[in-house]
Design a protein around this motif. Sequence first.
Motif, mmCIF file in Angstrom:
data_model
loop_
_atom_site.group_PDB
_atom_site.id
_atom_site.type_symbol
_atom_site.label_atom_id
_atom_site.label_comp_id
_atom_site.label_asym_id
_atom_site.label_seq_id
_atom_site.Cartn_x
_atom_site.Cartn_y
_atom_site.Cartn_z
ATOM 1 N N LEU A 94 0.801 -1.416 -0.031
ATOM 2 C CA LEU A 94 -0.012 -0.031 -0.098
ATOM 3 C C LEU A 94 0.781 1.301 0.003
ATOM 4 N N ARG A 125 1.117 12.070 -3.734
ATOM 5 C CA ARG A 125 0.446 13.227 -3.840
ATOM 6 C C ARG A 125 0.734 14.477 -3.160
ATOM 7 N N PRO A 154 -20.684 4.551 -10.291
ATOM 8 C CA PRO A 154 -21.226 3.916 -11.530
ATOM 9 C C PRO A 154 -20.156 4.446 -12.691
ATOM 10 N N ARG A 193 -9.110 6.517 -11.166
ATOM 11 C CA ARG A 193 -7.958 6.848 -10.257
ATOM 12 C C ARG A 193 -8.138 7.855 -9.288
ATOM 13 N N THR A 194 -8.745 8.961 -9.881
ATOM 14 C CA THR A 194 -9.102 10.053 -9.111
ATOM 15 C C THR A 194 -9.930 10.093 -7.933
ATOM 16 N N PHE A 195 -10.974 9.359 -8.134
ATOM 17 C CA PHE A 195 -11.982 8.824 -7.269
ATOM 18 C C PHE A 195 -11.215 8.169 -6.241
ATOM 19 N N GLU A 198 -8.018 7.514 -5.277
ATOM 20 C CA GLU A 198 -6.896 8.306 -4.568
ATOM 21 C C GLU A 198 -7.270 9.697 -3.958
ATOM 22 N N ARG A 199 -8.290 10.169 -4.258
ATOM 23 C CA ARG A 199 -8.660 11.570 -3.430
ATOM 24 C C ARG A 199 -9.392 11.048 -2.442
ATOM 25 N N GLN A 200 -10.325 9.870 -2.330
ATOM 26 C CA GLN A 200 -10.776 9.540 -1.210
ATOM 27 C C GLN A 200 -10.262 8.625 -0.372
ATOM 28 N N ARG A 201 -8.986 8.282 -0.733
ATOM 29 C CA ARG A 201 -8.084 7.185 -0.178
ATOM 30 C C ARG A 201 -8.932 6.028 0.253
ATOM 31 N N ARG A 238 -4.978 -3.591 -13.648
ATOM 32 C CA ARG A 238 -3.591 -3.002 -13.336
ATOM 33 C C ARG A 238 -3.671 -1.599 -12.722
ATOM 34 N N ARG A 250 -3.813 -2.250 -9.102
ATOM 35 C CA ARG A 250 -2.739 -2.775 -8.311
ATOM 36 C C ARG A 250 -1.491 -1.704 -8.321
ATOM 37 N N GLU A 251 -1.495 -0.640 -9.267
ATOM 38 C CA GLU A 251 -0.571 0.267 -9.637
ATOM 39 C C GLU A 251 -0.656 1.155 -8.238
ATOM 40 N N GLY A 292 -2.111 0.489 -5.360
ATOM 41 C CA GLY A 292 -2.187 -0.245 -4.435
ATOM 42 C C GLY A 292 -3.418 -0.286 -3.556
ATOM 43 N N CYS A 293 -4.402 -0.191 -4.210
ATOM 44 C CA CYS A 293 -6.019 -0.259 -3.757
ATOM 45 C C CYS A 293 -6.504 -1.594 -3.646
ATOM 46 N N GLU A 294 -6.821 -2.088 -2.384
ATOM 47 C CA GLU A 294 -7.306 -3.382 -2.467
ATOM 48 C C GLU A 294 -8.575 -3.465 -3.080
#
Lengths: 362, 362
Positions: A17, A25, B120, B133-135, B137-140, B158, B161-162, B164-166
């Motif tokens: 993670l 960021r 959606p 990605r934005t969604f 990463e921004r919300q972690r 991909r 995984r890149e 690092g989101c479960e």
Amino acid sequence: MTASKTPDDHSPEGPNLDADSSRKRPTINDIARLAGVSKKTVSRVINQSPSVRDETRERIEAVIAEHGYEPDPQARGLAFRRSFLIGMIYDNPNPQYVVNMQQGLLDGMKGSGFELVVHPCDRASPHFLTDLRTFIERQRLYGVVVTPSVSEDERVGRLLREIGCEYIRIASVQLDDPDRMIVGRDRLGAHQAAKHITELGHTRIAFISGPDTFRSSHERRGGFEDGLNEAGLKLEPNFVANAAYTFETGLTAAEELLKLSPRPTAIFCGNDEMAAGALQAARRAGLNVPADLTVIGFDDFQIASRVWPPLTTIRIPTREVGRMAALKLIAGGQEPRELKAEPERIAPSLVVRESSGPPPSK
Amino acid sequence: MTASKTPDDHSPEGPNLDADSSRKRPTINDIARLAGVSKKTVSRVINQSPSVRDETRERIEAVIAEHGYEPDPQARGLAFRRSFLIGMIYDNPNPQYVVNMQQGLLDGMKGSGFELVVHPCDRASPHFLTDLRTFIERQRLYGVVVTPSVSEDERVGRLLREIGCEYIRIASVQLDDPDRMIVGRDRLGAHQAAKHITELGHTRIAFISGPDTFRSSHERRGGFEDGLNEAGLKLEPNFVANAAYTFETGLTAAEELLKLSPRPTAIFCGNDEMAAGALQAARRAGLNVPADLTVIGFDDFQIASRVWPPLTTIRIPTREVGRMAALKLIAGGQEPRELKAEPERIAPSLVVRESSGPPPSK
DNA sequence: CTGAAAGCGCTTACAG
DNA sequence: CTGAAAGCGCTTACAG
């Protein structure tokens, strides 16, 4: 692990993670440093404070854009004591309603930085209110949109006010401050149904009602009665059957109505699900729709065009209603400009398909 | 961000966020003080660290219970660099699927302290991946559950995984690590449909396929073919029609099949929506179901029991699948005990209604 | 087993 | 118009 690894990524392997966060960021501190200002000034720009010199603002905005900086909603939320989450509180059993409404809320929230958290609930549960309170307080929700029938529960209105949670209630009657409501036009829709039926020449007209626990049941009945009265007709008490907005209850209610003699030549149903049930009842009774019986629904959900014959119904722009609700919530209760300019955008409309026709001539 | 009201907005009227907050909610500091320990120790109890003396733990838990303390997810999230939100990423157009899946995820998350954020998306959009990605990463986001057909997009795997989101992908084929997947049993379901049809005695059997963009289309076809082969039959190429999981495309596809001579006596459709369309096509062609034609669907959504005749179909326990997905995500990829013990709980099953029968005798 | 310090990334309150 | 300090409610890293 495929794809782009950056030079400073020393992770051995696997989804770690922390290791994989390529370039971290940027934070408000990075932006402040790069723009040569304090982070407080960056904060002012983020929050659109007017007291920032234009030149400063532009410089900061440029840095923000260049680095694709986005403020962390959790950190903002913690400092604000309020998250950037909007809750949808609902108990409507119809999947189509739920999805259309969610989609509408999402439409209205698009680009706002808010996210939608869904919260189905059960008004009959003993923990209903405490659960709701816990949900809202724990998440420090920015606000909630409440749909029928939960929206019609006065305990909910009180709770929301008591804990100071912003909200929009969607309902078919004005139950609260106009700032806190989107009022549907169910009466109008039912009126249109009555007009259509009477214009076709029907006089023996029945109504299948939704459950008492939904205000819309009463509104739709009221609008329908008004429409009949205008045509010089009355809604006869024995031509009114009570059901519960479900297929099965609609089926049963219609069976009862069709046993009457003389039987009705038209049935207006409080929603499409019940109308689908009525169609089934007609078939079982050996009646042809619309030759022997006109059946009309309400909602214009997908099912209306899937059954045979396709249902004449009243279309409610649920998604648009949701969009307006989200816009209004975000604007702090201010009526959305679009809605003010054109209230008709959330008005119902008659959709004529094949389940309605003139009464049998005999 | 449309900043509308700030916390220090002391407007005289309207819901003031601060004024009404009766007794403020206790924080970790309050609990620490009341229990006579440091907040770090309270934190250990919250996070179930084993290194706390039993006596200390009990004392702290008592204070927590007495004051109804609940840790602030935003503060925890900020410190953890990871929120307590789980995202549902989907592009399935069927409202019933979406709602059932949401309900299942919610079932699995119940009592965990996580909340569900719905997202959606449109796989065809040019911003699809960046938006996603934005969604996240921004919300972690703590993690996401991805459903078909987005779940079948390798770019999504991909990306996840890149960054690092479960995640848990739900799909009808094993596309990823078993820890990261819930694999549906579509093949088995289609096999059951084939068995039912052949046991009824049909030999001229057609198939209406879903779109190529869904792996389930291929799995359902494959399972169906296997089933026919077992009965010594083949799926004839001219008895296969391509559609797109929608009512309209099912209708059109069935019309084409019914024009053939000799025409099929049974049609297995990749889902209920298309089967509803096939029913419509049969009616238009003047055919009686099931006397002249057997029609079988897949999913057992509400529509299956609303159409006439009610559809024989394959029931998929979507809600249960969702529950398992949520449990697995929260457990970090570990297969839920219940699912291990009883894999059949997410297996499809044949539901026989009135749209299937023996082939016409002539 | 337990705690004091520093920090997560923002904002408020107070200065100037 | 702008900034330094303190704080939102938690956790990590480091001690002991």
